[in-house]
Write a protein that holds these residues in place. Structure first.
Motif, PDB file in Angstrom:
ATOM      1  N   HIS A 181       3.061   1.767   5.288  1.00 58.78           N
ATOM      2  CA  HIS A 181       2.111   2.158   6.809  1.00 58.78           C
ATOM      3  C   HIS A 181       0.904   0.718   7.071  1.00 58.78           C
ATOM      4  O   HIS A 181       0.514   1.035   8.270  1.00 58.78           O
ATOM      5  N   THR A 182       0.509  -0.163   6.710  1.00 56.26           N
ATOM      6  CA  THR A 182      -0.695  -0.879   6.397  1.00 56.26           C
ATOM      7  C   THR A 182      -0.028  -2.368   7.045  1.00 56.26           C
ATOM      8  O   THR A 182       1.253  -2.356   4.943  1.00 56.26           O
ATOM      9  N   PRO A 183       0.184  -3.443   7.532  1.00 58.57           N
ATOM     10  CA  PRO A 183       0.919  -4.783   7.494  1.00 58.57           C
ATOM     11  C   PRO A 183       0.276  -5.354   6.339  1.00 58.57           C
ATOM     12  O   PRO A 183      -1.053  -4.955   5.423  1.00 58.57           O
ATOM     13  N   ARG A 184       0.618  -6.465   5.299  1.00 58.07           N
ATOM     14  CA  ARG A 184       0.592  -7.105   4.573  1.00 58.07           C
ATOM     15  C   ARG A 184       0.431  -8.280   4.932  1.00 58.07           C
ATOM     16  O   ARG A 184       0.534  -8.873   5.822  1.00 58.07           O
ATOM     17  N   SER A 185      -0.450  -9.128   3.778  1.00 61.08           N
ATOM     18  CA  SER A 185      -0.812 -10.452   4.138  1.00 61.08           C
ATOM     19  C   SER A 185       0.916 -11.125   3.650  1.00 61.08           C
ATOM     20  O   SER A 185       1.407 -11.095   3.297  1.00 61.08           O
ATOM     21  N   LEU A 186      -0.233 -12.528   3.767  1.00 59.49           N
ATOM     22  CA  LEU A 186       1.376 -13.556   3.362  1.00 59.49           C
ATOM     23  C   LEU A 186       1.890 -13.135   1.892  1.00 59.49           C
ATOM     24  O   LEU A 186       3.125 -13.592   1.533  1.00 59.49           O
ATOM     25  N   LEU A 187       0.877 -13.130   0.541  1.00 58.55           N
ATOM     26  CA  LEU A 187       0.790 -12.456  -0.481  1.00 58.55           C
ATOM     27  C   LEU A 187       1.537 -11.624  -0.778  1.00 58.55           C
ATOM     28  O   LEU A 187       1.001 -10.741  -2.594  1.00 58.55           O
ATOM     29  N   GLY A 188       0.909 -10.759  -0.087  1.00 63.76           N
ATOM     30  CA  GLY A 188       1.644  -9.265  -0.257  1.00 63.76           C
ATOM     31  C   GLY A 188       0.228  -8.398  -0.937  1.00 63.76           C
ATOM     32  O   GLY A 188       0.526  -6.815  -0.389  1.00 63.76           O
ATOM     33  N   GLY A 189      -0.459  -8.567  -0.158  1.00 63.75           N
ATOM     34  CA  GLY A 189      -2.087  -7.522  -0.216  1.00 63.75           C
ATOM     35  C   GLY A 189      -1.806  -7.017   0.873  1.00 63.75           C
ATOM     36  O   GLY A 189      -1.727  -7.254   2.605  1.00 63.75           O
ATOM     37  N   LEU A 190      -2.425  -5.003   0.987  1.00 62.81           N
ATOM     38  CA  LEU A 190      -2.450  -5.022   2.166  1.00 62.81           C
ATOM     39  C   LEU A 190      -3.760  -5.741   2.865  1.00 62.81           C
ATOM     40  O   LEU A 190      -4.669  -5.588   2.726  1.00 62.81           O
ATOM     41  N   ASP A 191      -3.707  -5.599   3.912  1.00 58.78           N
ATOM     42  CA  ASP A 191      -4.761  -6.167   5.318  1.00 58.78           C
ATOM     43  C   ASP A 191      -5.604  -4.536   5.645  1.00 58.78           C
ATOM     44  O   ASP A 191      -4.545  -3.866   6.739  1.00 58.78           O
ATOM     45  N   GLN A 192      -6.385  -4.081   4.604  1.00 53.52           N
ATOM     46  CA  GLN A 192      -6.884  -2.785   5.337  1.00 53.52           C
ATOM     47  C   GLN A 192      -8.211  -3.349   6.813  1.00 53.52           C
ATOM     48  O   GLN A 192      -8.133  -1.900   7.183  1.00 53.52           O
ATOM     49  N   SER A 193      -8.251  -4.154   7.290  1.00 53.67           N
ATOM     50  CA  SER A 193      -8.437  -4.105   8.584  1.00 53.67           C
ATOM     51  C   SER A 193      -8.325  -3.380   9.385  1.00 53.67           C
ATOM     52  O   SER A 193      -8.271  -3.567  10.333  1.00 53.67           O
ATOM     53  N   ARG A 194      -6.574  -3.419   9.096  1.00 48.76           N
ATOM     54  CA  ARG A 194      -5.312  -2.920  10.134  1.00 48.76           C
ATOM     55  C   ARG A 194      -4.716  -1.540   9.559  1.00 48.76           C
ATOM     56  O   ARG A 194      -3.102  -1.245   9.723  1.00 48.76           O
ATOM     57  N   TYR A 195      -5.461  -0.282   8.642  1.00 47.08           N
ATOM     58  CA  TYR A 195      -4.936   0.113   7.421  1.00 47.08           C
ATOM     59  C   TYR A 195      -4.145   1.001   8.730  1.00 47.08           C
ATOM     60  O   TYR A 195      -4.843   1.680   9.054  1.00 47.08           O
ATOM     61  N   LEU A 196      -3.238   1.793   7.521  1.00 52.20           N
ATOM     62  CA  LEU A 196      -2.110   2.485   8.533  1.00 52.20           C
ATOM     63  C   LEU A 196      -1.606   2.280  10.194  1.00 52.20           C
ATOM     64  O   LEU A 196      -1.152   3.485  10.391  1.00 52.20           O
TER      65      LEU A 196
END
Length: 294
Positions: A199-214
């Motif tokens: 449910h959280t978007p990811r960066s280009l490297l596949g890490g979670l973008d915590q600024s858009r958590y859920l």
């Protein structure tokens, strides 16, 4: 501040149950309790769905399910206690290290399709109970399928760098300023249920973008859209009542009468419907406090 990781089930849901048979049978009773607790954790963590190739008629926990990602296709591993094809030779320390640090028994990094960046938040006690349950299951000599990845995503030696960028190892302490139900809900959502992995978007490297958590993403598992589950009134759960959320988690029913399908339908069937009413209420109590995100 490092963020948490992208999940890739690469051989890491492994466990080992040391039944300590000592005089008087007391240790056996304690281990039986651990297996029972581990069975509940197994459901809360959603292990069955990922590690069973249900469409192909695969036996439970023998792996082989294809996880299609932007980085290639991962095939989930056999996590039965088979000593050759499964995790039967994993020690307690091996198991905890895999979940806590994303490292295999041979020292190599696990691909983050196994959601260890979320599971790292689990307590040692819960990890060992989960291990006890898995090692109480029937060993199955099913050979693991190789991943279908192209360079550089197939280069395992690069994964520690990804872990440094996106993963913070270790359990997260309860917030003393929050109610017990909120802390339990956060643990179920962020650790056991690893909800942010989808449910959280990811960066280009596949890490979670915590600024858009859920906040949801159009690029979820197998390319499916995953909804926003923050408190946003239009795009999220802001207008859902506690009863609405309880019906979804227990029965898969949405407020408009529709039924949850796809990956969420599977989560309801294998996981949230099997939780206690108290744990579902804790999840709701936590989700209700997640700030709205577009």
């Amino acid at each position: 501040m490092r963020r948490r990781a992208w999940s890739l089930t690469a051989r890491a849901l492994p466990l080992v149950l040391p039944f300590a048979l000592v005089a008087g049978g007391g240790a056996w009773a304690a281990d039986a309790d651990a297996v029972a607790r581990g069975g509940y954790l197994f459901q809360a963590a959603g292990c069955l769905g990922c590690h069973t190739n249900e469409k192909a008629g695969g036996a439970p926990l023998t792996g082989g399910r294809a996880l299609v990602t932007p980085f290639g296709t991962f095939h989930t591993p056999n996590i039965t206690p088979d000593p050759v094809n499964g995790i039967g030779r994993w020690s307690d320390a091996d198991f905890i290290r895999a979940f806590r640090e994303g490292v295999r028994p041979d020292g190599a990094a696990l691909f983050p399709a196994f959601p260890y960046a979320s599971y790292t938040r689990m307590t040692d006690r819960d990890l060992l109970d989960l291990k006890a349950y898995l090692f109480a299951q029937k060993p199955q000599a099913v050979v693991n399928k190789p991943h279908d990845l192209s360079p550089p995503f197939s280069w395992r030696f690069l994964v520690p760098g990804w872990q440094w960028m996106y993963m913070t190892p270790g359990p997260v302490a309860d917030d003393p300023g929050k109610p017990a139900a909120w802390n339990r809900g956060r643990y179920l959502v962020d650790a056991l249920g690893h909800c942010g992995e989808c449910h959280t978007p990811r960066s280009l490297l596949g890490g979670l973008d915590q600024s858009r958590y859920l906040a949801g993403t159009p690029d979820g598992p197998d390319g499916d859209k995953v909804p926003n589950i923050t408190g946003h009134p239009a795009k999220g759960l802001g207008k859902w009542s506690d009863g609405d959320l309880a019906m979804l988690l227990e029965l898969g029913l949405k407020p408009d009468g529709d039924v949850a399908g796809g990956a969420m339908g599977e989560v309801v069937r294998n996981s949230t419907s099997k939780l206690t009413a108290e744990d579902r209420a804790a999840i709701i109590a936590y989700l209700k406090t997640v700030p709205p995100k577009e």
